[in-house]
Write an enzyme that holds these catalytic residues in place. Structure first.
Site, short mmCIF file in Angstrom:
data_model
loop_
_atom_site.label_atom_id
_atom_site.label_comp_id
_atom_site.label_asym_id
_atom_site.label_seq_id
_atom_site.Cartn_x
_atom_site.Cartn_y
_atom_site.Cartn_z
N SER A 211 0.91 -1.22 0.32
CA SER A 211 0.15 0.01 0.39
C SER A 211 0.63 1.52 0.03
O SER A 211 2.06 1.19 -0.02
CB SER A 211 -1.07 0.18 1.53
OG SER A 211 0.06 0.14 2.84
N GLU A 232 6.63 -0.50 -5.42
CA GLU A 232 5.12 -0.87 -6.08
C GLU A 232 4.31 -0.64 -5.61
O GLU A 232 4.23 -1.91 -4.43
CB GLU A 232 5.73 -1.87 -6.96
CG GLU A 232 4.89 -1.94 -8.61
CD GLU A 232 3.57 -2.02 -7.54
OE1 GLU A 232 2.38 -2.03 -7.96
OE2 GLU A 232 3.39 -3.63 -7.61
N CYS A 266 -2.96 -4.50 -7.30
CA CYS A 266 -2.60 -2.90 -7.84
C CYS A 266 -3.17 -2.66 -9.10
O CYS A 266 -3.33 -1.70 -8.91
CB CYS A 266 -0.92 -3.48 -7.01
SG CYS A 266 0.07 -4.33 -8.26
#
Length: 460
Positions: A211, A232, A266
């Site tokens: 996150s 990332e 994601c």
């Protein structure tokens, strides 16, 4: 879970799978030292020989696909077919890295302005510490570790607790393929221990997937010790359905893009920005298709949607849905936690989504789609970029050339998919901008993130 153990749990049955002890600090630093000592030899292994080992890792992954896929599905609830596809992607990463690594890492010669010769060599730097999430138990770890092993570095992996078994299996696969023992190690440690590991001199870089909040914490901790990071992070990727889009293709693709990996990715398609001219046609087809998706046993080939990985993740998602509804969003389908065992959440579509709602501003990490009406194509692009995130996104348009120009000139993301949805490909860079992080993996870029681009200048 006690203070010093990890217990993995099957999210479909809610039964315990395995218990693992957490390491002591001494054990953690021993693993770091072992990786460093193996690195001291590995760094001098010719890049062509490293490539052969990386290629064998890919072959070993393919040979272990069925057993590895079943383990991942039991640990995190992803559909078995998605787990198999994940192993195929990992094998592809290994094959690409082995083929292109010697070229990407080769020395470069440059003619200097004063007539002298310059050499640029890409030297490995040491042990790279990776903190990885649970949603892709193999891929997340392979993505950074293969690039760094190819570059000549050592690698430590702190995997998410609920897929600890997958991390251990990956380690065994690497060693069976001939990777020096200890060069890649899985460490079972808590957050405080992780901070102490980052601070250690033998850790030369830190990479993390997770996150944006966690990325900020890790980036700050690494920065205190002047350690380079690659982060990332999350996103709420927008997929634009423009006025000239093929609506049937858009509906089909946007359903797949939202529920892939149970919606826990994601780079999933999350916000669907639809122009007014085609909104009604899209929403009718999209809601019907999402409502038809049925949850079930992720091991069953006929299941459309498996359970979420943990109960707390489902609870968080449901709170986000309720908050969005409180502030004006409408539930077109789904939106209720079902009774019974398993951490299931139905495929859900929210409409009337606007700023101030979690469905607009934040990342919904599960099978919930946010549909947003735009006035026209220009407004759709404005809405897509109205986000603190910027990992990926998509454009549906029959005018491919125009879509490419929009992607190049206007879409503020690291990746854009035109008339399709994709997770990642070994040949193309993977990464984002803004709160989605920085740094790149895949496409050869990851091999140069944690190397020393060393300049050697010769006398005239």
């Amino acid at each position: 879970m006690t203070d010093r153990t990890i217990q993995t749990v099957n999210p479909f049955t809610e039964d315990a799978i395995q218990t693992y002890p957490l390491m002591s600090d001494d054990q953690m630093f021993d693993a770091l030292q072992s990786s460093h000592e193996a690195f001291l030899s590995w760094r001098h292994t010719p890049v062509e020989e490293r490539a052969k080992v990386i290629a064998r890792i890919g072959e070993e992954l393919s040979a272990s696909k069925d057993s590895f896929a079943k383990l991942m599905t039991s640990e995190v609830g992803k559909l078995l077919k998605d787990s198999r596809d994940e192993i195929d992607l990992c094998a592809g990463i290994c094959a690409y890295s082995a083929k292109k690594g010697p070229e990407v890492l080769a020395d470069e010669e440059r003619q200097l302005q004063d007539g002298r010769k310059g050499i640029i060599t890409y030297s490995p730097t040491g042990v790279i510490y990776g903190i990885q999430p649970w949603n892709f138990p193999a891929y997340q770890a392979v993505r950074y570790s293969i690039a760094n092993l190819m570059a000549g570095n050592g690698v430590l992996l702190k995997h998410a607790e609920n897929c600890t078994g997958s991390g251990m299996m990956l380690r065994d696969i690497y060693e069976r393929a001939g990777l020096p023992k200890g060069l890649f190690s899985v460490i079972t440690i808590d957050h405080d221990q992780s901070d102490r590991l980052i601070a250690h001199d033998l850790v030369r870089g830190v990479t993390m997937t997770g996150s944006d909040k966690a990325g900020s914490i890790i980036g700050k901790k690494a920065g205190e010790h002047l350690k380079k990071t690659v982060l990332e992070l999350g996103s709420n990727d927008a997929y634009l359905v423009l006025e000239d889009a093929d609506i049937d293709l858009a509906v089909k693709t946007c359903v797949a893009g939202r529920i892939h990996n149970n919606g826990e990715t994601c780079v999933n398609a999350k916000r669907f920005v639809v122009t007014d001219a085609v909104y009604d046609a899209f929403i009718d087809g999209y809601v019907n298709a999402m409502a038809a998706i049925r949850t079930g046993d992720p091991m069953d080939e006929g299941t459309g949607l498996g359970p979420m990985a943990r109960s707390d993740l489902r609870d968080t998602l449901h709170v986000q849905v309720q908050q969005s509804v409180k502030y004006g969003a409408k539930i077109a389908c789904g939106g209720k936690i079902p009774d019974g065992k398993g951490y299931f959440y139905p495929a859900t579509v929210l409409t009337n989504v606007s700023p101030g709602q979690a469905a607009y501003d934040d990342e919904l990490f599960g099978p919930v789609a946010s549909v947003i009406r735009a006035k026209d194509d220009e407004d759709a692009m404005r809405i897509a970029n109205d986000s603190r995130f910027g990992l990926g996104g998509g454009i549906f348009s029959k005018d491919e050339a125009r879509a490419v120009e929009l992607a190049k000139q206007h879409f503020d993301t690291g990746m854009v998919f035109i008339n399709h949805f994709n997770l990642a490909t070994p040949e193309m860079p993977f990464g984002g901008v803004k709160d989605s992080g920085y740094g790149r993996e895949h496409g050869g870029f990851g091999m140069r993130e944690f190397v020393n681009a060393k300049a050697i200048a010769l006398a005239a």
